[in-house]
Write an enzyme that holds these catalytic residues in place. Structure first.
Site, PDB file in Angstrom:
ATOM      1  N   ILE A   1       0.803  -1.243   0.000  1.00  0.00           N
ATOM      2  CA  ILE A   1       0.000   0.000   0.000  1.00  0.00           C
ATOM      3  C   ILE A   1       0.827   1.281   0.000  1.00  0.00           C
ATOM      4  CG2 ILE A   1      -2.209  -0.800   0.910  1.00  0.00           C
ATOM      5  CD1 ILE A   1      -1.298  -0.203   3.700  1.00  0.00           C
ATOM      6  N   GLY A   2       2.084   1.192   0.238  1.00  0.00           N
ATOM      7  CA  GLY A   2       2.858   2.434   0.212  1.00  0.00           C
ATOM      8  C   GLY A   2       4.338   2.167   0.451  1.00  0.00           C
ATOM      9  N   SER A   3       5.120   3.163   0.127  1.00  0.00           N
ATOM     10  CA  SER A   3       6.561   3.043   0.357  1.00  0.00           C
ATOM     11  C   SER A   3       7.098   4.352   0.882  1.00  0.00           C
ATOM     12  CB  SER A   3       7.295   2.745  -0.952  1.00  0.00           C
ATOM     13  OG  SER A   3       7.034   1.451  -1.363  1.00  0.00           O
TER      14      SER A   3
ATOM     15  N   SER B   1      10.876   2.325   4.530  1.00  0.00           N
ATOM     16  CA  SER B   1       9.944   1.226   4.773  1.00  0.00           C
ATOM     17  C   SER B   1       9.087   0.943   3.553  1.00  0.00           C
ATOM     18  CB  SER B   1       9.028   1.575   5.947  1.00  0.00           C
ATOM     19  OG  SER B   1       8.208   2.655   5.582  1.00  0.00           O
TER      20      SER B   1
ATOM     21  N   LYS C   1       4.298  -1.978   8.505  1.00  0.00           N
ATOM     22  CA  LYS C   1       5.396  -1.117   8.057  1.00  0.00           C
ATOM     23  C   LYS C   1       6.685  -1.916   8.195  1.00  0.00           C
ATOM     24  CE  LYS C   1       7.374   3.448   8.887  1.00  0.00           C
ATOM     25  NZ  LYS C   1       7.146   4.805   9.333  1.00  0.00           N
TER      26      LYS C   1
ATOM     27  N   ASP D   1       7.904  15.999  11.101  1.00  0.00           N
ATOM     28  CA  ASP D   1       7.770  15.654   9.683  1.00  0.00           C
ATOM     29  C   ASP D   1       6.295  15.727   9.271  1.00  0.00           C
ATOM     30  OD1 ASP D   1       8.813  15.076   7.211  1.00  0.00           O
ATOM     31  OD2 ASP D   1       8.968  12.918   7.539  1.00  0.00           O
TER      32      ASP D   1
HETATM   33  N1  LIG Z   1      -1.225   2.824   8.637  1.00  0.00           N
HETATM   34  C1  LIG Z   1      -1.248   3.024   7.330  1.00  0.00           C
HETATM   35  N2  LIG Z   1      -2.381   2.823   6.627  1.00  0.00           N
HETATM   36  C2  LIG Z   1      -2.412   3.045   5.291  1.00  0.00           C
HETATM   37  N3  LIG Z   1      -1.355   3.471   4.564  1.00  0.00           N
HETATM   38  C3  LIG Z   1      -0.201   3.687   5.211  1.00  0.00           C
HETATM   39  C4  LIG Z   1      -0.076   3.477   6.619  1.00  0.00           C
HETATM   40  N4  LIG Z   1       1.166   3.782   6.982  1.00  0.00           N
HETATM   41  C5  LIG Z   1       1.803   4.177   5.881  1.00  0.00           C
HETATM   42  N5  LIG Z   1       1.001   4.115   4.803  1.00  0.00           N
HETATM   43  C6  LIG Z   1       1.364   4.468   3.422  1.00  0.00           C
HETATM   44  O1  LIG Z   1       2.749   4.221   3.239  1.00  0.00           O
HETATM   45  C7  LIG Z   1       3.455   5.448   2.981  1.00  0.00           C
HETATM   46  C8  LIG Z   1       4.812   5.404   3.649  1.00  0.00           C
HETATM   47  O2  LIG Z   1       4.633   5.295   5.056  1.00  0.00           O
HETATM   48  P1  LIG Z   1       5.570   6.074   6.074  1.00  0.00           P
HETATM   49  O3  LIG Z   1       5.536   7.539   5.754  1.00  0.00           O
HETATM   50  O4  LIG Z   1       5.197   5.695   7.457  1.00  0.00           O
HETATM   51  O5  LIG Z   1       6.972   5.448   5.676  1.00  0.00           O
HETATM   52  P2  LIG Z   1       8.430   6.070   5.856  1.00  0.00           P
HETATM   53  O6  LIG Z   1       9.422   5.080   5.335  1.00  0.00           O
HETATM   54  O7  LIG Z   1       8.565   6.491   7.258  1.00  0.00           O
HETATM   55  O8  LIG Z   1       8.291   7.324   4.898  1.00  0.00           O
HETATM   56  P3  LIG Z   1       9.203   8.614   4.762  1.00  0.00           P
HETATM   57  O9  LIG Z   1      10.124   8.333   3.643  1.00  0.00           O
HETATM   58  O10 LIG Z   1       8.212   9.712   4.436  1.00  0.00           O
HETATM   59  O11 LIG Z   1       9.861   8.823   6.065  1.00  0.00           O
HETATM   60  C9  LIG Z   1       2.516   6.553   3.470  1.00  0.00           C
HETATM   61  O12 LIG Z   1       2.709   7.782   2.800  1.00  0.00           O
HETATM   62  C10 LIG Z   1       1.151   5.963   3.184  1.00  0.00           C
HETATM   63  O13 LIG Z   1       0.809   6.169   1.828  1.00  0.00           O
END
Ligand SMILES: Nc1ncnc2c1ncn2[C@@H]1O[C@H](COP(=O)(O)OP(=O)(O)OP(=O)(O)O)[C@@H](O)[C@H]1O
Length: 519
Positions: free
Chosen positions: A199-201, A205, A226, A355
């Site tokens: 669902i996301g990156s 993570s 995550k 952030d």
């Molecule tokens: N609990 C959740 N439910 C649905 N989608 C999520 C959730 N957590 C994260 N995502 C999706 O995954 C993406 C990346 O998550 P997150 O920002 O926590 O990762 P990160 O590796 O910390 O990112 P960044 O590079 O911004 O630090 C988010 O922008 C969102 O689209």
């Protein structure tokens, strides 16, 4: 279609691997204000770095980026457009130096060294897909905790399928699609989830949707997992070595990870994402989980899966883009009011987020769904957002000032750019101002203005931020919009900037908060 509507036609900026970064000495450890003497402040304000390459976008607009350090004019004055002031900047004696941006603000300064072309596009919330992503990068930050974990085994190597109990693992091998994990503080009961989809990156993570295999507990039926991405430098088996750099990188990762987990574990607010469980309890019970786990299996990096509450409508940036902007006033007001509640809760608990951005605001429902229950009692009983991504958060002592230069480029406050100690609460409220402006105007406040000249486009975002150089376009004639006041009192100099309580007391927020049943 108005002049801004095309900005949402671009795909969401992928998060990226970023440039390597030259950390300064004080990037090694965050200090409190008392640690930073006058001499250091002067140095931060007066160093001039002259890496001034420019890069060309496919539109053949040459735009210098944040990475390419800029020097602001001396003295730096606020522009006539700066809301509510005409005074000179407190930094007006010196030119501003912006050290080269680090790979990511997660205290992982030297983890990633993949060079990215430094390109920008004009007046958009995101960069087109054919550009190297750079919109959501984070600024340099410093390690905030102890640096080197000497006890990381010098013979470490990486691997994908580590299980801490692998010697005497009582569980079956369910394969890659099944996650085995525990709910927080229920370490005696192993639960299973099945992978549904990605669902996301983020930079550090991958986030995946999993569903519970026994379906008994509705709270954990669907979860967002995550999954920590180890940086290439650590996971490339050929590069593993015994160097202090390797140990330092690993130690920083560990500090960042444990801080995120410890803070998440302590939070309990409807508008904040919940850490429900983890694949391995050691990640939340140990202060040095990587050290402990790799002590058992020094050749393998242990997978870390944070089991989180799932927000099925994705992040706010993607949702706004998908509908080409133009969010209704009531919807902006509702989303923003919940975000303010979340940040107020954090600040009250001595945590700063650092952030805050559209990508980190997650939606539990689609805009259409929210609209459909707008007139029902559920609307007041149910939160619609959850704030996510606590990788940069920090617990602070009373009046503690921060020195880590972290955040995301478009949302970072001028004082963080300056490299002087800053009040993290006020940097958070600055970012809230950026978010609210973006929702009203469908553009980021410090992008080059619409119809900008080539010269204006060549000016870096950081330059406009440091000059408080923003203005209303779409809302310029809309005096009745009470939300404008929040933006005008947050995208301003820090001694005039509203705190979270003041934002909360504004009629734009208060009228909504007063109707909510869950806060
Ligand atoms: N609990 C959740 N439910 C649905 N989608 C999520 C959730 N957590 C994260 N995502 C999706 O995954 C993406 C990346 O998550 P997150 O920002 O926590 O990762 P990160 O590796 O910390 O990112 P960044 O590079 O911004 O630090 C988010 O922008 C969102 O689209």
């Amino acid at each position: 279609m108005d002049e801004y509507s095309n900005i949402y036609s671009q795909p969401k900026t992928p998060r990226l691997k970023q440039d390597g970064f030259q950390g300064s000495a004080d990037d090694q450890q965050e200090k409190t204000s008392t640690d930073v003497n006058e001499e250091e402040k002067q140095k931060a304000a007066s160093t001039v770095v002259t890496k001034g390459e420019t890069h060309t976008t496919p539109l053949t607009v040459s735009i210098p980026t944040f990475e390419n350090v800029q020097t602001l004019p001396t003295p730096m004055t606020y522009t006539p457009l700066s809301p509510g002031n005409s005074a000179t900047s407190p930094m007006d004696q010196s030119s501003l130096s912006i050290p080269k941006r680090r790979s990511h603000a997660r205290l992982l300064d030297d983890m990633l060294s993949i060079a990215q072309p430094n390109q920008r596009v004009v007046s958009e919330l995101v960069a087109p897909a054919n550009l190297s992503p750079q919109r959501v990068l984070s600024l340099p930050t410093v390690a905030e905790e102890a640096l080197i974990n000497d006890s990381v085994d010098s013979d470490s190597r990486t691997g994908e399928n580590y299980s801490p109990e692998c010697d005497d693992d009582p569980t079956e091998n369910y394969g890659d699609d099944v996650l085995q994990g525990y709910l927080l503080d229920h370490w005696d009961q192993l639960l299973l989830w099945r992978k549904v989809k990605h669902i996301g990156s983020g930079n550090f993570s991958n986030v995946l949707l999993y569903e519970s295999m026994d379906q008994s507990d509705p709270k954990v039926r669907q979860v967002a997992v995550k999954r920590l991405k180890y940086p290439e430098e650590l996971s490339n088996i050929d590069q593993i070595n015994t160097s202090s750099r390797y140990k330092e990188t690993l130690s920083r990762l560990e500090n960042s990870l444990t801080r995120e987990l410890q803070v998440l574990k302590s939070l309990n607010h409807p508008c904040i994402v919940k850490l429900l469980g983890i694949n391995n309890p050691i990640f939340v019970t140990s202060k040095k989980p990587l050290h402990d786990l790799m002590g058992k299996n020094p050749r393998i990096l242990p997978p870390c899966d944070m089991i989180m509450s799932y927000c099925s409508a994705g992040d706010l940036l993607a949702a706004v883009m998908a509908r080409n902007g133009g969010l209704e006033f009531w919807l902006i007001q509702r989303i923003f009011a919940e975000l303010v509640l979340a940040v107020k809760y954090l600040h009250r608990n001595s945590i700063i987020h650092r952030d805050l951005k559209l990508e980190n605001v997650l939606l539990k429902y689609t805009f259409d769904d929210i609209n459909s229950f707008k007139n029902s009692p559920i609307y007041y009983k149910q939160n619609v957002i959850e704030l996510a991504d606590f990788g940069l958060c920090k617990r602070i002592e009373n009046n503690e000032m921060c020195t880590a230069r972290c955040g995301s480029e478009d949302y970072v406050s001028p004082e963080i750019l300056m490299g002087v100690p800053y009040d993290g609460h006020l940097s958070d409220t600055w970012a809230l101002g950026v978010i609210l402006y973006s929702l009203f105007e469908d553009r980021l406040p410090f992008d080059p203005p619409p119809n900008a000249s080539v010269r204006q486009r060549n000016r870096a975002t950081s330059h406009r931020i440091a000059r408080f150089d923003w203005r209303w376009y779409r809302l310029s004639n809309n005096e009745t919009n009470v939300g404008k006041k929040i933006v005008e009192n947050t995208l301003t100099r820090k001694n005039q900037r509203w705190s979270i309580s003041e934002i909360c007391e504004s009629s734009f927020v208060k009228t909504i908060v007063d109707t909510l049943d869950f806060s």
